[in-house]
Design an enzyme around this catalytic site. Structure first.
Site, PDB file in Angstrom:
ATOM      1  N   CYS A  27      30.408  38.914  40.474  1.00  0.00           N
ATOM      2  CA  CYS A  27      31.436  37.987  39.974  1.00  0.00           C
ATOM      3  C   CYS A  27      31.666  36.869  40.992  1.00  0.00           C
ATOM      4  O   CYS A  27      31.214  36.942  42.148  1.00  0.00           O
ATOM      5  CB  CYS A  27      32.735  38.730  39.679  1.00  0.00           C
ATOM      6  SG  CYS A  27      33.684  39.140  41.150  1.00  0.00           S
ATOM      7  N   GLU A  58      30.970  45.337  45.202  1.00  0.00           N
ATOM      8  CA  GLU A  58      30.362  44.535  46.271  1.00  0.00           C
ATOM      9  C   GLU A  58      31.321  44.382  47.446  1.00  0.00           C
ATOM     10  O   GLU A  58      30.936  44.493  48.610  1.00  0.00           O
ATOM     11  CB  GLU A  58      29.997  43.133  45.745  1.00  0.00           C
ATOM     12  CG  GLU A  58      28.931  43.122  44.669  1.00  0.00           C
ATOM     13  CD  GLU A  58      29.475  43.272  43.248  1.00  0.00           C
ATOM     14  OE1 GLU A  58      30.534  43.913  43.065  1.00  0.00           O
ATOM     15  OE2 GLU A  58      28.827  42.758  42.332  1.00  0.00           O
TER      16      GLU A  58
HETATM   17  N1  THU Z   1      33.052  44.584  38.831  1.00  0.00           N
HETATM   18  C1  THU Z   1      32.399  44.811  40.004  1.00  0.00           C
HETATM   19  O1  THU Z   1      32.525  45.870  40.621  1.00  0.00           O
HETATM   20  N2  THU Z   1      31.618  43.805  40.489  1.00  0.00           N
HETATM   21  C2  THU Z   1      31.425  42.605  39.889  1.00  0.00           C
HETATM   22  O2  THU Z   1      30.800  41.733  40.461  1.00  0.00           O
HETATM   23  C3  THU Z   1      31.956  42.377  38.551  1.00  0.00           C
HETATM   24  C4  THU Z   1      32.947  43.376  38.074  1.00  0.00           C
HETATM   25  C5  THU Z   1      33.936  45.639  38.341  1.00  0.00           C
HETATM   26  C6  THU Z   1      35.404  45.294  38.410  1.00  0.00           C
HETATM   27  C7  THU Z   1      35.964  46.174  37.328  1.00  0.00           C
HETATM   28  O3  THU Z   1      36.243  47.443  37.886  1.00  0.00           O
HETATM   29  C8  THU Z   1      34.825  46.314  36.321  1.00  0.00           C
HETATM   30  O4  THU Z   1      33.650  45.919  36.987  1.00  0.00           O
HETATM   31  C9  THU Z   1      34.992  45.473  35.062  1.00  0.00           C
HETATM   32  O5  THU Z   1      35.221  44.142  35.372  1.00  0.00           O
END
Ligand code: THU
Length: 165
Positions: A112, A75
């Site tokens: 997240c 994001e």
């Molecule tokens: N991740 C995202 O790209 N976006 C989120 O909102 C949650 C987590 C990614 C970060 C990391 O590379 C992987 O997902 C595992 O946490």
């Protein structure tokens, strides 16, 4: 003492077919951007597509690092990418998807906490809410009117400055 209740309404579509063509297309773009994910450590692939006000589509996918805390979420990669390509341009729509190769049962994947904060900042500086579609492996799609629905009591720049200055 008083109690404050926060309640929000979300649309859940059983299938992408229920969405408008351009919305379906943006979700399909986000799914295609999963190939741009660099996630050798978590194996969790996340991708984002942003529809800009001028019709352009901006990509984002998570970019990991052997130094784990340096991993960047899809994001934020997309939002900062958009800010560089089209400074100050409003974002009409955002689609977020994820894929975990060891399972095929992911429902809509919410951003997240850090990404919620960053999406919220862009809503504030661009002066308009960003509608968000979330989709995983399952057919179901969830729609948010704004990230603020999932970021109650968020922090913003209003707290940083003296309002009477
Ligand atoms: N991740 C995202 O790209 N976006 C989120 O909102 C949650 C987590 C990614 C970060 C990391 O590379 C992987 O997902 C595992 O946490």
């Amino acid at each position: 003492m008083k109690k404050l209740i926060v309640s929000e309404e979300f649309k859940i579509y059983q299938n992408v077919n229920e969405l408008k063509d351009f919305e379906q297309q943006l979700i399909a773009k986000a799914i295609s951007f999963l190939d741009l994910s660099y996630a050798p450590y978590s194996n969790f692939h996340v991708a984002t597509a942003l529809l800009m006000e001028n019709g352009e589509i901006i990509s984002g996918a998570n970019q990991e690092n052997a130094s784990y805390p340096l991993c960047l979420c899809a994001e934020r990669v997309a939002l900062h990418h958009a800010a560089m390509r089209f400074p100050k341009m409003k974002i009409t729509l955002m689609a977020i998807t994820a894929k975990n190769p060891i399972r095929n049962d992911l429902g809509p994947i919410p951003p997240c906490g850090a990404c919620r904060q960053v999406i919220s900042e862009y809503e504030n500086i661009l002066g308009s809410d960003i509608r968000i579609f979330l989709k995983g492996d399952l057919d179901e799609v969830m729609e948010l009117k704004s990230v603020k629905q999932i970021l109650p009591f968020g922090f913003d720049s209003d707290y940083l400055f003296n309002p009477s200055a």
